[in-house]
Design an enzyme around this catalytic site. Sequence first.
Site, PDB file in Angstrom:
ATOM      1  N   GLU A 299       0.833  -1.213   0.000  1.00 16.75           N
ATOM      2  CA  GLU A 299       0.000   0.000   0.000  1.00 16.75           C
ATOM      3  C   GLU A 299       0.863   1.257   0.000  1.00 16.75           C
ATOM      4  O   GLU A 299       1.954   1.288   0.553  1.00 16.75           O
ATOM      5  CB  GLU A 299      -0.883  -0.013   1.243  1.00 16.75           C
ATOM      6  CG  GLU A 299      -1.757   1.217   1.420  1.00 16.75           C
ATOM      7  CD  GLU A 299      -2.369   1.311   2.806  1.00 16.75           C
ATOM      8  OE1 GLU A 299      -3.297   2.120   2.967  1.00 16.75           O
ATOM      9  OE2 GLU A 299      -1.926   0.602   3.725  1.00 16.75           O
ATOM     10  N   LYS A 363      -9.885   2.698  -2.653  1.00 20.58           N
ATOM     11  CA  LYS A 363     -10.284   2.233  -1.327  1.00 20.58           C
ATOM     12  C   LYS A 363     -11.626   2.837  -0.933  1.00 20.58           C
ATOM     13  O   LYS A 363     -11.845   4.048  -1.046  1.00 20.58           O
ATOM     14  CB  LYS A 363      -9.208   2.622  -0.314  1.00 20.58           C
ATOM     15  CG  LYS A 363      -9.422   2.089   1.081  1.00 20.58           C
ATOM     16  CD  LYS A 363      -8.253   2.493   1.976  1.00 20.58           C
ATOM     17  CE  LYS A 363      -8.363   1.912   3.361  1.00 20.58           C
ATOM     18  NZ  LYS A 363      -7.237   2.335   4.221  1.00 20.58           N
ATOM     19  N   CYS A 416      -5.396  -2.338   3.172  1.00 20.65           N
ATOM     20  CA  CYS A 416      -5.160  -2.165   4.597  1.00 20.65           C
ATOM     21  C   CYS A 416      -6.360  -2.580   5.439  1.00 20.65           C
ATOM     22  O   CYS A 416      -6.728  -3.741   5.530  1.00 20.65           O
ATOM     23  CB  CYS A 416      -4.744  -0.708   4.850  1.00 20.65           C
ATOM     24  SG  CYS A 416      -4.316  -0.337   6.566  1.00 20.65           S
TER      25      CYS A 416
END
Length: 543
Positions: A299, A363, A416
């Site tokens: 990430e 995301k 994440c």
Amino acid sequence: MIPAAVSAVASRVATTRGWSRRGAAWIAGALGALAMPPVGLWPVLILSLITAVWLLDGCAGRGETYWRSVRSAAWDGWWFGFGYFVAGLWWLGAAFFVQADEFLWALPLGVLGLPAGLAIFFAGGFALARALWSPGPARIVTLAAALTLAEWLRGHILTGFPWNVLGMALAQGPEIAATPVMGQIASIIGLWGLTFVAVACLASPAALADPGPLDRRIAAPLAALLTLAAIGAFGLARIPQQDVATVPGVVLRIMQPNVPQDEKFRRDRAQAILDHYFAVTRRPVDAALGEPTHVIWPESAFPFLLEREPAALAQIGAVLGPDRILVTGAARADDRLPGENYRIYNSIQVVDGQGTLRATYDKVHLVPFGEYLPFGGLLERFGLRQFVEVPGTFAAGDRSAPLAIPGLPETAPLICYEAIFPEDVIPVGTRPALLLNVTNDAWFGLTAGPYQHFAQARLRAIEQGLPLVRAANTGISAVVDPYGRITASLGLGQEGVIDARLPVALPSTPYAQFGNVFVAFPLIWCAAILIFSLARRPVRRDR
């Protein structure tokens, strides 16, 4: 002698008052955190939960009015939860040292303020349990139902924070041949089902202190042992002796650069970081596997917007060569409108050997305080801001969507924090054949946090029957098969690469098909207890 000694301890816990009682609740909660990674001492949760039962017994037996005893139980639950979350989430404090000149003053808000807020859910669980409390073994099930509902709410309210949910204790162990045997039942009942079973079984020894004959006292612990034995037997039967088959023609190279967080976002270090990635990625290949077909970076890999850096894309293409694909975390930005900030997205981007961007996923579930500030207007007055500062405003993607990666099966991308939400890992539409998790846990250094994060992502593989591929900046990077078995990994704080084949997915698990239907059982139990209680006695106004 043993039942008498247990009864004496139970009486002492139940009747203690004041700060002694608060301290007992806090310590019981803090001990329970030892059940979570990296310690994984799950039997300790027995001590925590039987203390919870005896505290609730004390609330029910004080002779107070009904609602006053419910309020007392809520306070006990809050202190229990406060101890649990302080001991389990202390590592959040590491993030405040990354930019200490700006954030260190707010350290108490992270290591004490957040646990204090999360403890409200345990307060609610204890209060609900006390409201439905009755003598006998059934109260153990009532506590399990109430805490399961409280944990489910913690996983959903205000975007949710289902971290170190009590059910993770069973998911951790015991392991046989590096396989989470007890966790296999998550393929049917999921995390929330594990939570109910964990609380009901591990709290059951509290019944040994009950009045009455010994055979009645041991009924609940015996039922719990049989339940745990059945879950273990299921796990052993489910796990095959042989390795899972792999996807033909796919060789993964996961790169773990181990870049310190205080360097990762420095623009002046951009080329040095990129060169470091190239050097690690070029390390010798595993001759038994052959040349990698897909390279995966973690990430937020770059301190710049990759899609706006053609020179960097050209360098990446040259390193990949014509036959490889890169899947990497990266930030991207929408074009700014007049008078507006850029909208910055935390993304996964796919780059081919020509340096061309082939696909992007944005995301959806942003991290509170990391990527956005909850109640921003209010908290900014106190000098707070989000940890990750960008030239604009972080924005969430429109929806969870599969990521099309050439040469790989349908992929569910998870950036994440997104890997901790059981209900949200699968995009709407066709069932994927792979969970891909890229993360940057460097914020938390060599603490318990990255171990806990990895354990939760690993449980998603078992729930869904899908392999997990995980690339983390500082670790833990791994390839996990659909049974939760780690086929390759690189530990926390290490630099290097993992070369591995991609396990194939299993047929859709019951949990994947039916989701969280098990959450209905705690609701039904609580409703049944409430109806039964109302039917047995008239409602009094002082209660």
